[in-house]
Scaffold this motif. Structure first.
Motif, PDB file in Angstrom:
ATOM      1  N   SER A  73       9.099  -0.548  32.095  1.00 30.90           N
ATOM      2  CA  SER A  73      10.208  -1.134  31.337  1.00 30.90           C
ATOM      3  C   SER A  73      11.277  -0.078  31.060  1.00 30.90           C
ATOM      4  O   SER A  73      10.992   0.958  30.461  1.00 30.90           O
ATOM      5  N   ASP A  75       9.353   1.876  26.712  1.00 27.66           N
ATOM      6  CA  ASP A  75       7.913   1.655  26.625  1.00 27.66           C
ATOM      7  C   ASP A  75       7.172   2.935  27.011  1.00 27.66           C
ATOM      8  O   ASP A  75       7.380   3.461  28.107  1.00 27.66           O
ATOM      9  N   CYS A  87       8.065  -4.665  24.583  1.00 25.34           N
ATOM     10  CA  CYS A  87       8.109  -3.780  25.749  1.00 25.34           C
ATOM     11  C   CYS A  87       9.273  -2.796  25.688  1.00 25.34           C
ATOM     12  O   CYS A  87       9.305  -1.835  26.469  1.00 25.34           O
ATOM     13  N   SER A 147       4.077  -2.484  31.152  1.00 30.53           N
ATOM     14  CA  SER A 147       3.943  -3.270  29.933  1.00 30.53           C
ATOM     15  C   SER A 147       2.903  -4.369  30.125  1.00 30.53           C
ATOM     16  O   SER A 147       2.557  -4.735  31.256  1.00 30.53           O
TER      17      SER A 147
END
Length: 314
Positions: free
Chosen positions: A75, A58, A50, A63
């Motif tokens: 994230s 991310d 992530c 995620s």
């Protein structure tokens, strides 16, 4: 052996944890653990799943967990964390070592029991000697796990953008980037004829974040933000202020990843913002938004791109 860390002169010294010296052995162990899929119930997800690539961020709004389930927040990128004193969008972890443990047992993330994780690490041949080298006791414990992850993340620094290079006389901003710089750091006072973007209130300083929490006027959802941590109604819809360093590399934006581009982010502040009791005062004073021209909005985006560290560009 200590891990070498060098900071530019214009960057303030962080208050590093006195009980966790940044040793090369701990950083190396932390890096292994950060990329270890054994941390998840299905042995398929690591922290790096992530927090990807050089920016440890991310590209997805949310995620995915062990069974493909969606998380509830975007994230955050994981660099320049040494200056922060609370973690997660709602500040519920007071240290990196504590933050590192939370995703393991979160059912929407790794969905594993911490005791099981430690057992798996003990059974993996490479970890006992790594823990022994990093910690005198060699104990593969939750405490040492957290300290190792913390040591690794504290070394993830990004402080050499085009703007930093310009400060050192090694680069020069274009006229458009310079205009964006001026807008970013100018107070908007329409009554005085001053047109600015007011960004510096929350994103000022060398790290481009006040590391505080603000309600930035996003249309509210069921996520109440900082209030969930503090229990204070005055903290409703307040979320952690992210650093704007490398912002051009870390889309999507906001705690729920609702904006895909920097242009969308600027448009949010440029247009009327929904009123609420906890709306940040620096936004509340602009009931109709900033009212920047298209040229000035483009200049602001151009300036934000100067905060990109070339070393992090793939």
């Amino acid at each position: 052996m200590g891990y070498p860390i060098t900071l530019p002169k214009h960057i303030p010294l962080p208050a590093l944890p006195s009980d966790n010296p940044i040793l090369s052995s701990r950083v190396a162990l932390g890096k292994e653990l950060f990329n270890e899929p054994l941390l998840s119930r299905t042995n398929s997800l690591s922290c790096a799943s992530c927090h990807q690539g050089k920016t440890l961020s991310d590209p997805r709004s949310f995620s995915l967990g062990t069974e493909g389930q969606l998380g509830t927040r975007h994230s955050m990128p994981l660099f320049n964390l040494a200056w922060k004193t609370s973690f997660f969008w709602d500040g519920r972890a007071p240290s990196l070592r504590e933050q590192a443990l939370v995703p393991i047992e979160d059912h929407l993330e790794m969905d594993e029991d911490l005791t099981n994780v430690l057992s798996k690490l003990k059974a993996e041949s490479k970890y006992p000697p790594l823990f022994a080298k990093a910690f005198g006791s060699g104990a593969i414990s939750a405490e040492n796990f957290g300290l190792a992850i913390e040591a690794f993340l504290l070394t993830q620094l990004s402080l050499d953008s085009k703007l930093d290079q310009a400060r050192k006389g090694q680069a020069e901003l274009t006229k458009e980037e310079q205009r964006g710089f001026e807008l970013f750091f100018t107070e908007s006072e329409p009554r005085l004829g001053k047109k600015g973007a007011d960004c510096f209130h929350c994103h000022g300083g060398a790290l481009f974040s006040d590391h505080s929490f603000h309600n930035n006027g996003l249309p509210p959802t069921d996520d109440i933000g900082l209030e969930k941590t503090t229990g204070k109604e005055s903290d409703r819809y307040k979320f952690s202020t992210p650093s704007l360093r490398n912002i051009a590399l870390t889309a999507p934006y906001m705690h729920d990843g609702r904006f895909r581009t920097l242009e969308e982010v600027i448009a949010h502040y440029n247009n009327p913002i929904p009123r609420s009791r906890t709306l940040d005062p620096n936004l509340a004073k602009h009931p109709n938004g900033l009212g920047l021209s298209e040229e000035d909005q483009a200049a602001l985006v151009a300036f934000l791109k100067t905060l990109t560290d070339p070393a992090l560009v793939d």
